[in-house]
Design a protein around this motif. Structure first.
Motif, mmCIF file in Angstrom:
data_model
loop_
_atom_site.group_PDB
_atom_site.id
_atom_site.type_symbol
_atom_site.label_atom_id
_atom_site.label_comp_id
_atom_site.label_asym_id
_atom_site.label_seq_id
_atom_site.Cartn_x
_atom_site.Cartn_y
_atom_site.Cartn_z
ATOM 1 N N GLN A 1 -5.667 3.836 -6.709
ATOM 2 C CA GLN A 1 -5.553 3.001 -5.385
ATOM 3 C C GLN A 1 -6.183 2.125 -5.396
ATOM 4 O O GLN A 1 -6.554 0.873 -6.246
ATOM 5 C CB GLN A 1 -6.823 3.575 -4.588
ATOM 6 N N ALA A 2 -5.334 1.168 -3.848
ATOM 7 C CA ALA A 2 -5.608 -0.224 -4.165
ATOM 8 C C ALA A 2 -7.184 -0.906 -4.215
ATOM 9 O O ALA A 2 -7.847 0.197 -3.361
ATOM 10 C CB ALA A 2 -4.672 -0.458 -2.981
ATOM 11 N N GLY A 3 -8.004 -1.614 -4.551
ATOM 12 C CA GLY A 3 -9.590 -1.902 -4.692
ATOM 13 C C GLY A 3 -9.643 -1.318 -6.381
ATOM 14 O O GLY A 3 -11.283 -2.027 -5.937
ATOM 15 N N LEU B 1 -7.548 -4.131 -7.999
ATOM 16 C CA LEU B 1 -6.286 -3.730 -8.426
ATOM 17 C C LEU B 1 -5.155 -3.808 -6.561
ATOM 18 O O LEU B 1 -6.071 -3.270 -6.390
ATOM 19 C CB LEU B 1 -5.904 -2.895 -8.813
ATOM 20 N N LYS B 2 -3.572 -4.442 -6.881
ATOM 21 C CA LYS B 2 -3.497 -4.632 -6.026
ATOM 22 C C LYS B 2 -1.368 -4.093 -5.914
ATOM 23 O O LYS B 2 -1.539 -3.481 -7.225
ATOM 24 C CB LYS B 2 -3.060 -6.031 -5.555
ATOM 25 N N PRO B 3 -1.455 -3.238 -5.054
ATOM 26 C CA PRO B 3 -0.285 -3.132 -5.237
ATOM 27 C C PRO B 3 1.057 -3.680 -5.883
ATOM 28 O O PRO B 3 1.289 -3.160 -7.259
ATOM 29 C CB PRO B 3 0.375 -2.350 -4.238
ATOM 30 N N GLU B 4 0.676 -4.983 -6.214
ATOM 31 C CA GLU B 4 1.726 -5.442 -7.304
ATOM 32 C C GLU B 4 1.316 -5.643 -8.257
ATOM 33 O O GLU B 4 2.081 -6.478 -9.564
ATOM 34 C CB GLU B 4 1.834 -7.270 -6.270
ATOM 35 N N GLN C 1 1.448 1.957 -18.656
ATOM 36 C CA GLN C 1 2.489 2.303 -17.131
ATOM 37 C C GLN C 1 1.027 2.230 -16.462
ATOM 38 O O GLN C 1 -0.206 3.282 -15.950
ATOM 39 C CB GLN C 1 2.762 3.461 -17.060
ATOM 40 N N VAL C 2 0.790 1.543 -15.556
ATOM 41 C CA VAL C 2 -0.689 1.320 -14.586
ATOM 42 C C VAL C 2 0.466 1.393 -13.171
ATOM 43 O O VAL C 2 1.192 0.621 -13.084
ATOM 44 C CB VAL C 2 -1.663 -0.237 -14.639
ATOM 45 N N THR C 3 -0.076 1.785 -12.302
ATOM 46 C CA THR C 3 0.577 2.208 -11.093
ATOM 47 C C THR C 3 -0.587 2.293 -10.193
ATOM 48 O O THR C 3 -1.073 3.231 -9.858
ATOM 49 C CB THR C 3 1.578 3.740 -10.681
ATOM 50 N N VAL C 4 -0.314 1.466 -8.880
ATOM 51 C CA VAL C 4 -1.461 1.074 -8.081
ATOM 52 C C VAL C 4 -0.711 1.752 -6.521
ATOM 53 O O VAL C 4 -0.047 0.672 -6.139
ATOM 54 C CB VAL C 4 -2.060 -0.844 -8.046
#
Length: 127
Positions: A13-15, A86-89, A122-125
């Motif tokens: 998750q973001a953050g 971490l951010k979605p971007e 792969q990193v997905t936020v």
């Protein structure tokens, strides 16, 4: 030549935080400058972080500065990328890269500056 294998990617998750690892084999990385790059869908591969062969000098893209930290354990032949806040971007495939470096204080930020690449993780936020 050196072979590189990344691990540690996933969904966060973001953050949140993740730590990527890049395990090298075939050669000791003591003489290699190392880097992390990332590639989001539909975009070109871009520089994230770099380390001189000793780890004494590091450099970061503005987009990750203050949030990501590159480090290396030459005894374990492994390079890390600690990713915080971490951010979605930040969602992308992350690649580890290596190049033989003649100078202990050199690091490289261009894709063309590296000779060896891993397969990516792969990193997905999520927001």
């Amino acid at each position: 030549q050196v072979q590189l294998v990344e691990s540690g990617g996933g969904l966060v998750q973001a953050g949140g935080s993740l730590r990527l690892s890049c395990a090298a084999s075939g050669r000791t990385i003591n003489n290699y400058a190392m880097g992390w790059f990332r590639q989001a869908p539909g975009k070109e591969r871009e520089f994230a972080a770099a380390s001189s062969r000793s780890g004494g000098l590091t450099y970061y893209a503005d987009s990750v500065k203050g949030r990501f930290t590159i480090s290396r354990d030459n005894a374990k032949n492994t390079v890390y990328l600690q990713m915080n806040t971490l951010k979605p971007e930040d969602t992308a495939v992350y690649y580890c890269a290596a190049v033989i470096s003649l100078y202990s204080s050199s690091y490289y930020t261009g894709v063309d500056g590296y000779d060896y690449w891993g397969q990516g993780t792969q990193v997905t936020v999520s927001s």
